[in-house]
Structure formats: C-alpha cells, structure tokens
Design a protein around this motif. Structure first.
Motif, PDB file in Angstrom:
ATOM      1  N   UNK A  85       0.825  -1.208   0.000  1.00 58.45           N
ATOM      2  CA  UNK A  85       0.000   0.000   0.000  1.00 58.45           C
ATOM      3  C   UNK A  85       0.859   1.258   0.000  1.00 58.45           C
ATOM      4  N   UNK A  86       1.954   1.228   0.796  1.00 62.86           N
ATOM      5  CA  UNK A  86       2.850   2.385   0.819  1.00 62.86           C
ATOM      6  C   UNK A  86       3.497   2.608  -0.537  1.00 62.86           C
ATOM      7  N   UNK A  87       3.924   1.507  -1.173  1.00 60.54           N
ATOM      8  CA  UNK A  87       4.532   1.651  -2.494  1.00 60.54           C
ATOM      9  C   UNK A  87       3.523   2.194  -3.502  1.00 60.54           C
ATOM     10  N   UNK A  88       2.289   1.750  -3.375  1.00 64.60           N
ATOM     11  CA  UNK A  88       1.255   2.253  -4.283  1.00 64.60           C
ATOM     12  C   UNK A  88       1.008   3.742  -4.060  1.00 64.60           C
ATOM     13  N   UNK A  89       0.966   4.154  -2.773  1.00 61.99           N
ATOM     14  CA  UNK A  89       0.771   5.574  -2.470  1.00 61.99           C
ATOM     15  C   UNK A  89       1.943   6.414  -2.969  1.00 61.99           C
ATOM     16  N   UNK A  90       3.173   5.882  -2.747  1.00 55.80           N
ATOM     17  CA  UNK A  90       4.350   6.618  -3.218  1.00 55.80           C
ATOM     18  C   UNK A  90       4.356   6.735  -4.735  1.00 55.80           C
ATOM     19  N   UNK A  91       3.977   5.645  -5.403  1.00 52.37           N
ATOM     20  CA  UNK A  91       3.921   5.692  -6.863  1.00 52.37           C
ATOM     21  C   UNK A  91       2.874   6.698  -7.338  1.00 52.37           C
ATOM     22  N   UNK A  92       1.717   6.715  -6.656  1.00 54.39           N
ATOM     23  CA  UNK A  92       0.674   7.671  -7.023  1.00 54.39           C
ATOM     24  C   UNK A  92       1.125   9.096  -6.743  1.00 54.39           C
ATOM     25  N   UNK A  93       1.836   9.283  -5.605  1.00 53.78           N
ATOM     26  CA  UNK A  93       2.341  10.608  -5.271  1.00 53.78           C
ATOM     27  C   UNK A  93       3.337  11.088  -6.321  1.00 53.78           C
ATOM     28  N   UNK A  94       4.237  10.188  -6.723  1.00 56.19           N
ATOM     29  CA  UNK A  94       5.204  10.572  -7.763  1.00 56.19           C
ATOM     30  C   UNK A  94       4.502  10.890  -9.072  1.00 56.19           C
ATOM     31  N   UNK A  95       3.480  10.097  -9.378  1.00 57.81           N
ATOM     32  CA  UNK A  95       2.727  10.360 -10.608  1.00 57.81           C
ATOM     33  C   UNK A  95       2.021  11.712 -10.542  1.00 57.81           C
TER      34      UNK A  95
END
Length: 331
Positions: A85-95
């Motif tokens: 979930x954290x990786x998904x949030x970080x990926x979304x944040x970077x996007x």
C-alpha cells in the motif's frame, strides 16, 4: 465447513481454515485487528469443537503452535499489505507530482511564449496601440481571465481606458472612456499605493468603474501598476465573471507584461520627443532661411507665428510688439 470436516480431519489441521478469515482482515485492516481475529478463531475452535469430544486442549503444544502460526501469518500478510500500500501511495504521489510538474512546465512555456510574442512587437517598434492591445490580450489569456483592460492615469484623479480584451467577445469593457477614481477599483488602489491590488467582490461597491464591473458581471479583479520612467503611468487589470478568485501568483504573472508595456510606452515617448525636436529644428531652419534671405519683417513675423502655432498645435497664435507707452502692437 469445520463442523462438516470435524469427523474426518485432525482438529489442529482444521484450525488452518481460520486463515480464510485472518488473511483478508490482515490485508484490509492491518495486524492489530487480524491478531484479534486469530485469537478469537483459536478460542472459538477450542470451545466449540475440541472439548470434550477431542483431546485438543488450549494448553496443548499443538494448539499453541496453531495460534502462533495464525498470528505470524496475520503479521506477515499485514506487513506485506502495508508495504504494498505504501509503495502504491508513493507511486501515485510521484505520478501526481510529475503531472503537476508537467502542468507547471506547460504553463511556464505558454507564459514565456506570450512574453516573447509581445517582446517581438516591442523590439520591432510596432505601433504603441497595437503593443498595448497585445499586452492586454496576453494578460487576460495567461491569467485565465474573462476580461482585461489597460488604463492610463490622467490629471485630476482620473484614468482613461486605452486597451481592452474579452474572452468571449460578448461582454466588453469601455475603451477611450475617462473614469473618475472614486469607489472600488483596481485603478484607485494602484494609484494610491503604487503596488499590485485585488478586488475580491464588486457587490454593493460604488463608483463608475465598480458600476461598469457590476454591469458586465465581473466578480473579482487583480491588477498591477505600469511604471514608466519612475512614475506610475497606469494599470492593467484582469477580471473574472466566475465566483472563484484568481490564484495567489496572478500578480507575478502579470508583472512581466507590465514591464513590456512600460518599455513600449517609453519607446513611444522617446519617438515623440525625437519627432518634436526634429519638428522644432525644421521650423527654426525655415524661419532662419527667411531671415538669411532678408525677407520683409512682416513675412518673418507671420512665419514665426505660423511655426509656433503648428509646433504647439494651437488654435490661434499672435505676435505682438511692446511699445514704450506700455501698449502692445501687432506688427
């Protein structure tokens, strides 16, 4: 399911079925709630299925092992889910950051392109009116405004509108009209402070400019001064008919265009001054030619009066001689 399999399967093995409940809880809600579900599952099985039918007891090593396995499974699954979930949030944040950066780059590129277009007009020495109209149009477009207008300060606390732009072409701001600096307006604030200004609402405001804003449906405006030769020459304002006010960086986006407008105005003033000096020199040469040719005094006097009138754009010009008796005579 446990009740159906109870007669044929080892009791400890049946406890593994509770993982079907523990794993989804660990994925969705984390280890704390999954641990509670694991302990509850263990106690439920021990109470309903183990005693007195089976030899399975709460204090058995196999029972403890089943509970530990359930807790470890809950922890591992919840931790993996948390990290995913954290990786998904970080990926979304970077996007999202990349998207915002792309939008900012696009906006900056558009703004720089607009500045270059106006700067090209200024560098070519285009007509001052055309440059001022271009500046007003670009300010309106770059600010996402519905209307924009440039105004020149006049004596007697008044302004004259010199250029205007409209997004739709349906609502127009007056050009060539002189307004008194009374009531609420960007021009009045800039005239008083010499700094950028905002009007968040014209509802209930008084004054000629405020009444015009109300008539065309303007909700709010933001504007910046145009400084030429160290003095506040005028103001340019962007206006919106929407209820949402302009962003906080709008003033800084207008500033580049006011500098270009100031350059164009200063160039126009310089050209006018050069033209005036050239006209004066030409007038002096014409009169000097008459004097050098020994023209009659009346011809010289008439030429002087005519040249002065043309230079000053006067409606009438007279030349008089002061007599000794404190009287004047028109020669």
């Amino acid at each position: 399911m446990i009740a159906a399999l109870d007669a044929a399967v080892d009791p400890v093995g049946l406890t593994g079925l509770y993982l079907l409940a523990i794993v989804p809880v660990a994925i969705g809600w984390g280890f704390l709630l999954a641990g509670i579900v694991a302990v509850a599952s263990f106690l439920t099985f021990a109470f309903f299925f183990a005693p007195p039918v089976h030899s399975f007891r709460v204090d058995d090593s196999e029972a403890v092992a089943a509970l530990v396995i359930s807790l470890v499974t809950a922890y591992v699954v919840s931790e993996l889910a948390r990290r995913a979930s954290e990786r998904a949030r970080e990926a979304q944040l970077r996007a999202d950051q990349a998207e915002r950066a792309g939008q900012e780059v696009h906006v900056l590129a558009d703004e720089q392109a607009a500045v270059r277009r106006v700067a090209t007009l200024v560098a070519r020495g285009g007509p001052t009116g055309e440059v001022l109209e271009a500046v007003t149009r670009e300010v309106g477009l770059q600010c996402g405004a519905d209307l924009a207008r440039m105004e020149r300060f006049e004596p007697g606390e008044t302004v004259t509108a010199v250029a205007a732009w409209s997004q739709t072409g349906e609502a127009h701001l007056a050009v060539g009209t002189r307004f008194a600096l009374a009531g609420a307006s960007i021009a009045a604030q800039v005239r008083k402070s010499g700094r950028p200004a905002r009007v968040d609402s014209f509802v209930g405001a008084s004054g000629p400019i405020a009444r015009e804003a109300q008539a065309v449906g303007i909700q709010s405006s933001v504007g910046c001064p145009i400084v030429v030769g160290g003095r506040t020459w005028g103001v340019i304002a962007a206006s919106t008919t929407r209820e949402t006010p302009f962003p906080l960086d709008t003033e800084s986006r207008i500033a580049d265009f006011t500098e270009l407008a100031a350059t164009a105005i200063a160039n126009a003033d310089a050209r006018d001054e050069l033209r005036r000096v050239a006209d004066e020199q030409a007038a002096l040469r014409r009169v000097a030619t008459l004097v050098a040719a020994a023209a009659p005094p009346q011809a010289v006097f008439a030429a002087v009066a005519e040249e002065v009138g043309q230079l000053l754009s006067a409606g009438a010009t007279g030349l008089s001689r002061l007599d000794s008796d404190d009287m004047s005579t028109r020669p």
